[in-house]
Structure formats: C-alpha cells, structure tokens
Design a protein around this motif. Structure first.
Motif, mmCIF file in Angstrom:
data_model
loop_
_atom_site.group_PDB
_atom_site.id
_atom_site.type_symbol
_atom_site.label_atom_id
_atom_site.label_comp_id
_atom_site.label_asym_id
_atom_site.label_seq_id
_atom_site.Cartn_x
_atom_site.Cartn_y
_atom_site.Cartn_z
ATOM 1 N N CYS A 51 0.849 -1.202 0.000
ATOM 2 C CA CYS A 51 0.000 0.000 0.000
ATOM 3 C C CYS A 51 0.881 1.248 0.000
ATOM 4 C CB CYS A 51 -0.941 0.003 1.197
ATOM 5 S SG CYS A 51 -0.114 -0.142 2.808
ATOM 6 N N GLN A 52 1.893 1.257 0.853
ATOM 7 C CA GLN A 52 2.791 2.404 0.957
ATOM 8 C C GLN A 52 3.668 2.539 -0.284
ATOM 9 O OE1 GLN A 52 5.060 2.469 4.569
ATOM 10 N NE2 GLN A 52 6.232 4.283 4.012
ATOM 11 N N CYS A 55 1.746 4.176 -3.022
ATOM 12 C CA CYS A 55 1.228 5.515 -2.715
ATOM 13 C C CYS A 55 2.203 6.547 -3.261
ATOM 14 C CB CYS A 55 1.068 5.691 -1.200
ATOM 15 S SG CYS A 55 0.628 7.380 -0.714
ATOM 16 N N ASN A 59 2.920 7.468 1.909
ATOM 17 C CA ASN A 59 2.290 7.602 3.223
ATOM 18 C C ASN A 59 2.544 6.364 4.078
ATOM 19 O OD1 ASN A 59 1.142 10.150 2.819
ATOM 20 N ND2 ASN A 59 -0.698 9.290 1.872
ATOM 21 N N ILE A 61 1.056 4.201 5.734
ATOM 22 C CA ILE A 61 -0.308 3.693 5.914
ATOM 23 C C ILE A 61 -0.413 2.625 7.008
ATOM 24 C CG2 ILE A 61 -2.227 2.512 4.752
ATOM 25 C CD1 ILE A 61 -1.211 3.948 2.142
ATOM 26 N N ASN A 84 1.659 14.113 4.102
ATOM 27 C CA ASN A 84 0.529 14.504 3.265
ATOM 28 C C ASN A 84 0.000 15.851 3.740
ATOM 29 O OD1 ASN A 84 -1.775 14.683 1.712
ATOM 30 N ND2 ASN A 84 -2.462 12.593 2.124
ATOM 31 N N CYS A 90 -7.179 13.713 0.095
ATOM 32 C CA CYS A 90 -6.747 12.447 -0.506
ATOM 33 C C CYS A 90 -7.651 11.288 -0.090
ATOM 34 C CB CYS A 90 -5.303 12.146 -0.122
ATOM 35 S SG CYS A 90 -4.116 13.265 -0.900
ATOM 36 N N CYS A 94 -8.525 10.399 -3.891
ATOM 37 C CA CYS A 94 -7.453 9.579 -4.461
ATOM 38 C C CYS A 94 -8.037 8.324 -5.121
ATOM 39 C CB CYS A 94 -6.475 9.149 -3.363
ATOM 40 S SG CYS A 94 -4.994 10.146 -3.283
ATOM 41 N N GLN A 96 -7.831 5.221 -4.843
ATOM 42 C CA GLN A 96 -7.275 4.149 -3.993
ATOM 43 C C GLN A 96 -7.373 2.777 -4.633
ATOM 44 O OE1 GLN A 96 -9.767 6.200 -2.475
ATOM 45 N NE2 GLN A 96 -8.636 7.409 -0.976
ATOM 46 N N LEU A 99 -4.273 2.361 -6.452
ATOM 47 C CA LEU A 99 -3.035 2.647 -5.736
ATOM 48 C C LEU A 99 -2.953 1.799 -4.469
ATOM 49 C CD1 LEU A 99 -3.053 6.516 -6.280
ATOM 50 C CD2 LEU A 99 -1.667 4.840 -7.478
ATOM 51 N N CYS A 100 -3.152 2.398 -3.306
ATOM 52 C CA CYS A 100 -2.947 1.670 -2.045
ATOM 53 C C CYS A 100 -3.891 0.483 -1.892
ATOM 54 C CB CYS A 100 -3.068 2.625 -0.861
ATOM 55 S SG CYS A 100 -4.625 3.553 -0.790
#
Length: 229
Positions: A51-52, A55, A59, A61, A84, A90, A94, A96, A99-100
């Motif tokens: 996830c990080q 990103c 972040n 996370i 952030n 976000c 975002c 998501q 992404l994460c």
C-alpha cells in the motif's frame, strides 16, 4: 491487527437516494469510531507494505492504521499528515482502487482490501473536529519571501512546506477562491467545497497570504513581483 480473516471489509454507508436527490453533497457517510477501529484492525501489517509502495506520497499507511485500530487517533493524524499536506482531500478523491487499496496484500489474497481512503478521511475529519489540526507556527522567520503562482493543490502544498521553513509566502491566483482543481474541477459529491476552504483558512491563519483575482502578466509582471520584498 490481522483481523481480516474473520472481519469483512466494509465501506461507510451511503446516504439514502431519497436524500441524495435533494442536494449535491458527498454521498458517503463518515465512519463512527468503533467501525473505523474495526476496519483498521483488518490490516495485515505486511513486512513489505505494498500500500505504501504504491502511494505516490509514500504515506506510512500501516502505521496510522495500527494507531487507528488502537483508538489513538491523534497520533494517527500526526503520522498521516507528516507525509501529506491534505489527507482529508486524498481520503476522498485519491484513486485508492488503483493505488494503495488496489495493491493491498489481503486484497490480492482474496480477503478484500482494507478501506484505507475512508479511514484516512475519518482520521482527519476527527482531527479537525477535536482541534488537533493547528495553524503553522514557524520557529524562525528567515526574512525572505517566496511568491507562488497558482493556488491549486500543488501551490497550496508548496506554500505550506515553505512557510514551515520560515519564508514569507504569497500565493497568486486568477480565480476568486484558492483551491484550483479542488474547487473548480471536482464536484461536491466527491469533495465538498467547505473541506477545501477549511484547509485554506488554516493556511491563512499560519501566515500565508493570498492574492486572488490576480493574473500574472496583467495585474503585475513577473519582474515586478520579483522586486517585492
């Protein structure tokens, strides 16, 4: 943590369609604290946090998910906002899913992703409600000024970072409100205007100045701006 085996992923509840047809407000309700803690506890605390890695802001996370699961929301906000400038934005807009959340390990394993964006939104909105979000306080005024052209998200983030160092900041924008795309390009059902205005108000309280309805090259040339102290 690691409760993804027995606890299913759950996004915040949507407002009823009969309510949504009467306004242009955000369509999702916010989590309540116990539900946010429950959903945060699904994080598997991966050794390699995909996830990080996926990103764009890197972040932290897993760290703020763990703190949120433990009910330590003020600390979770501190971790979230360290990388952030606008986590409340976000968390709402975002992508998501690409992404994460889309690269969450438990999602790839078939257990359903951790609802990272909704939890990020909950953490930051709670931080504003509780008064944990404070205006910028500089340790030393450098006595130098920086002009930033454009009050969009990039301009606002740059203004905040430079102000923290100690520069005097003026942001110039041709529109009547700061925010750029966040104000003029994203509809309310995704991002309500008061969320952006809340953030820009905080920047003003931190000493950042805004020159609005200002077109560089028309109201003043670039050389004239450079002569300003």
């Amino acid at each position: 943590m690691l409760k993804f085996v027995n606890t299913k992923g759950q996004t915040p509840e949507k407002f009823n369609p009969s309510q949504r047809v009467k306004n242009f407000s955000e369509i999702y309700k916010n989590y309540i604290a116990p539900k946010a803690e429950e959903q945060s506890s699904r994080c598997s605390q991966c050794g390699v946090p995909y996830c990080q890695i996926h990103c764009p802001l890197s972040n932290n996370i897993p760290d703020w998910l763990k703190l949120a699961a433990e009910g330590r929301l003020e600390e979770a906000y501190e971790i979230s906002s360290a990388t952030n400038n606008m986590p409340e934005v976000c968390g709402r807009i975002c992508p998501q899913d690409r992404l994460c959340e889309g690269n969450c390990v438990i999602e790839r394993a078939g257990h359903g992703t951790v609802t990272i964006g909704s939890i990020e939104k909950f953490i930051t909105d709670t931080a504003f409600e509780e008064g944990w979000v404070k205006p910028i306080k500089i340790k030393k005024d450098l006595g130098q000024s920086v002009g930033i052209i454009g009050a969009g998200p990039a301009g606002l983030a740059a203004a905040e970072q430079l102000r923290k160092i100690g520069y005097e900041i003026t942001v110039y924008d041709k529109y009547d409100r700061p925010g750029g795309l966040l104000i003029y390009g994203i509809p309310n059902f995704k991002l309500e205007k008061n969320i952006v205005e809340r953030r820009t108000k905080l920047l003003k309280e931190g000493g950042i100045k805004f020159e609005l309805n200002f077109v560089v090259g028309k109201n003043a040339t670039l050389s004239e701006l450079r002569k300003k102290t």
